[in-house]
Enzyme design. Structure first.
Site, PDB file in Angstrom:
ATOM      1  N   GLU A 113       0.843  -1.253  -0.081  1.00 44.71           N
ATOM      2  CA  GLU A 113       0.003   0.044  -0.012  1.00 44.71           C
ATOM      3  C   GLU A 113       0.771   1.325  -0.075  1.00 44.71           C
ATOM      4  OE1 GLU A 113      -3.278  -0.335   2.832  1.00 44.71           O
ATOM      5  OE2 GLU A 113      -3.715  -2.312   2.347  1.00 44.71           O
ATOM      6  N   GLU A 173     -12.152  -9.777   8.856  1.00 44.80           N
ATOM      7  CA  GLU A 173     -10.762  -9.121   9.427  1.00 44.80           C
ATOM      8  C   GLU A 173      -9.958 -10.101  10.458  1.00 44.80           C
ATOM      9  OE1 GLU A 173      -8.971  -6.309   8.308  1.00 44.80           O
ATOM     10  OE2 GLU A 173      -7.677  -7.661   9.649  1.00 44.80           O
ATOM     11  N   GLU A 195      -9.436   4.065   0.200  1.00 46.96           N
ATOM     12  CA  GLU A 195      -9.642   4.363   1.614  1.00 46.96           C
ATOM     13  C   GLU A 195      -8.448   5.404   2.110  1.00 46.96           C
ATOM     14  OE1 GLU A 195      -8.970   0.127   2.725  1.00 46.96           O
ATOM     15  OE2 GLU A 195      -6.770   0.525   3.425  1.00 46.96           O
TER      16      GLU A 195
END
Ligand code: NOJ
Ligand code: CA
Length: 705
Positions: free
Chosen positions: A176, A419, A512
């Site tokens: 990311e 998650e 996000e």
């Protein structure tokens, strides 16, 4: 070409021919475009180079390994035998950027043996395609050796010039990162260490992650990656900025001290190079999927590509929380004091029904709900996350039974969320019950997540141990007819051919970050780079579709694209699931929302109309089953004009088009939502010139008449 491919449909032929042994051998791709030369150096070191249209594009590069309790392998070898083979087959993607994929290559198999003791042998298998090359190492049985511990793989890629590189650091834990554009000699991955927005990051040396894309000054494109990453560590590429070369650097484990352990015989993943004169050809290439095995899980008609909405963006915006009693601050990941806690739980029965109603009214196939299960009060910021998350127990204000009943009644499928908080052992213990629960409720897709440092300590997201975990989850999911969309995943390496239930993944800096990144969010050049790098590896769950660009609940953040670009992303960024991520109320009364309602999500064929890495890109895709076409185009921070030539449309058919484009004064920074929507009749003789705003784009729906 299409006709030829069709003729071959269902037919595959592979034949081998032996060639006399010498110290070198070579193989050219079927169209003669790419060539691989193999030879042994005077020291008996295996060497290869790659040519494209007769020009060397990867120069003489050595191959070899270091092991524990074994001498290294990489010199003193002799060539025992070479074999060549050809395959030309066409296979079908159950869903994808296109229906039919042609897999056409020439292969060279090179068998080597050490001249002196211990006399070990190894085979190298090279495949030459017209859109690139791949090769792998094949280890046969060795006398007296059961398993091999690999300390390092030394696959070199010697570049010929100081190309422009589009790269992210070789992070062992996360992909990311923002992309960097520098010369190879200027790659400095270590300067990207310890980004404060990343819950786990580890960059041990000056290496890059793959796919990494290079552009030569003369306009040639090379993208380095791997295919079929199975029971092995992910590969990063260590950069030698002086000699302009990459060397494979496998992700390790501090727990075991090695990179890979395998029983003999086995083979490595493919090391791949996509080679293209036109940037868009990288995107059209299916090299990575072709270097994987055919479908192993049989019928997958239980999954249907879909657009979805969900209880997700509202948590990233801080409007609601994952946990029932809000105990965490998403901006700082800090645990709040008791006096600051509040009850803003997103995943309530009532709120979920609101999303189900919205999905049903607007033709969305699925609704994702995050924060439905217990464990979120002990998530980010906690070290002891083992045994915390429970994948079958809902919070008290979430009536799972009632919600699935209601969704079924409305014709919408619920999307599960798991998650794992990077505690894979806890997850593995619950896989059967978790997927069993999904089967019970008729849920066929799960979004999984691996936020944080891996437990046990010393393992990394991209090491062999986790590669095997992700695979185990995928295989187990297939048994329960569950498709997986993993976040914080291992990168895609074309395994969707073998396991089509690997529908999409994150594995990039997604939408996000725009809600909470401390560095200003994704800049406008982010996606025009992603499309030519990360997207080469496989489908993306980027979660486009933000309409409220200024993010009122996050005064320091905003979306750095125009609204027209948000629409274009449904076409440009491929995934068989596409979220409309904004809050339902932000779509109310918005004419531009019609595009999201109309746009396809599964494609008969795709064409990259034009594009340059990091600058701009337009893609046209034909929807399966309807023959409707959708076109999307995006640009970086620069305004530009693009002309779309519709000659790809079927001759003699008229399409009624809706064109969504940046209004004259649109700008991603201060006027992002200004959009102009027009109608037109289009056929294959038409063309359109569109003005894209800085950070802008356009989207066109073409409905067959
Ligand atoms: C990170 C994922 O990328 C994001 O989409 C998700 O909302 C959070 N983890 C919570 O699981
Ligand atoms: Ca993420």
């Amino acid at each position: 070409m299409k006709q030829f491919a069709l003729l071959l449909s269902g037919l595959s032929f592979l034949f081998f021919a032996c060639t006399p042994t010498g110290q070198r051998a070579s193989i050219a791709s079927p169209g003669g475009i790419n060539e691989i030369d193999f030879f042994l150096s005077p020291e008996g070191t295996p060497m290869y180079r790659v040519l494209h249209n007769g020009q060397v594009v990867v120069d003489t590069s050595s191959l070899g390994f270091e092991f524990r309790d074994q001498p290294q392998l990489g010199s003193g070898l002799e060539l025992m035998e070479t074999k060549t083979a050809t395959l030309d087959e066409t296979w079908e993607m159950p869903w994808g950027e296109q229906r039919e994929v042609r897999n056409h290559y020439n292969e060279l198999q090179v068998s080597l043996k050490e001249k002196a003791a211990p006399g070990r042998s190894i085979t190298l298998r090279f495949k030459a395609y017209d859109d690139g090359i791949g090769f792998r190492y094949e280890f046969p049985k060795w006398d007296g050796v059961d398993s091999l511990v690999i300390m390092d793989e030394h696959t070199r890629f010697q570049l010929t010039e100081d190309h422009t590189a589009f790269w992210i650091p070789g992070d062992w834990d996360i992909y990311e990162h923002l992309y960097n554009t520098t010369r190879v000699s200027e790659i400095d991955a270590l300067s990207k260490r310890d980004h404060e927005d990343l819950a786990a990051t580890y960059i041990p040396e000056n290496a890059v992650n793959t796919p990494v894309t290079l552009r030569s000054d003369s306009g040639l494109h090379l993208a380095f990656h791997e295919a079929d990453l199975t029971d092995y560590a992910g590969m990063t590429l260590k950069v030698d900025p002086e000699n302009l070369s990459f060397t494979s650097e496998l992700v390790g484990s501090d727990r075991t001290g090695y990179k890979v352990k395998r029983a003999l015989p086995f083979h490595t993943p493919w090391r791949t190079i996509q080679i293209a004169d036109r940037a868009g050809d990288l995107i059209e290439s299916r090299l990575t999927e072709n270097l994987n095995e055919p479908n192993k899980i049989g019928d997958v008609s239980w999954f249907t590509p879909m657009k979805y909405v969900g209880i997700w963006w509202e948590m990233h915006l801080g409007v609601s929380t994952w946990d029932m009693e809000a105990t965490q601050d998403m901006n700082t990941f800090a645990t709040l004091g008791k006096e600051q806690t509040s009850s803003k739980h997103g995943a309530t029965t009532e709120n979920t029904k609101r999303y189900i109603d919205f999905a049903a009214a607007n033709g969305f196939g699925g609704v994702l709900v995050e924060g439905w299960n217990t464990g979120w009060d002990h998530w980010i910021g906690f070290e002891d996350r083992e045994g915390v998350f429970d994948f079958i127990t809902p919070y008290a204000d979430y009536d799972l039974e009632e919600i699935t009943r209601y969704a079924r009644e409305k014709g919408v499928e619920m999307i599960m969320h798991h998650e794992t908080s990077a505690a894979p052992r806890t997850y593995e213990q619950q896989l059967d019950t978790a997927y069993g629960l999904m089967r019970h409720y008729g849920m066929h897709s799960v979004k999984s997540g691996y936020v944080g440092k891996i437990i046990p300590k010393g393992e990394y997201h991209h090491g062999q141990w986790m590669v095997n975990h992700y695979r185990k989850a995928l295989e187990k999911a297939a048994e329960y007819q569950v498709a997986v969309n993993a976040h914080e995943p291992i990168k895609a390496t074309g395994l969707r051919r073998t396991f089509p239930n690997e529908i999409a993944r994150e594995g990039l800096r997604g939408q996000e970050f725009n809600a909470w990144a401390t560095d200003g969010g994704n800049p406008p050049e982010h996606l025009p780079i992603v499309a030519f790098t990360r997207m080469l590896s496989g489908p993306i769950d980027f979660t486009p579709g933000v309409f409220e660009m200024s993010l009122p609940s996050k005064p320091d953040n905003q979306i750095n694209t125009t609204l027209a670009q948000q629409l274009a992303l449904y076409v440009v960024i491929y995934g068989p699931i596409q979220m409309a991520c904004d809050l339902p109320e932000n779509y109310q009364g918005q004419p531009a929302f019609q595009f999201i309602r109309d746009v396809g999500v599964d494609w008969e064929q795709s064409k990259v109309l034009h594009g340059e890495v990091g600058d701009f890109l337009s893609i046209a895709r034909e929807e399966r089953g309807t023959g409707n076409w959708f076109v999307g185009g995006i640009t970086d921070e620069n305004a530009r004009e693009v002309t779309v030539d519709f000659s790809f449309l079927e001759v003699g058919v008229s399409y009624s088009a809706r064109i969504y484009k940046d209004a004259e004064d649109a700008h991603y920074r201060d006027n992002p939502t200004d959009i102009s929507i027009e109608s037109a009749q289009i056929d294959n003789t038409s063309s359109l010139t569109l003005a894209l705003a800085p950070g802008g784009g356009y989207a066109i729906s073409l409905i067959r008449e």
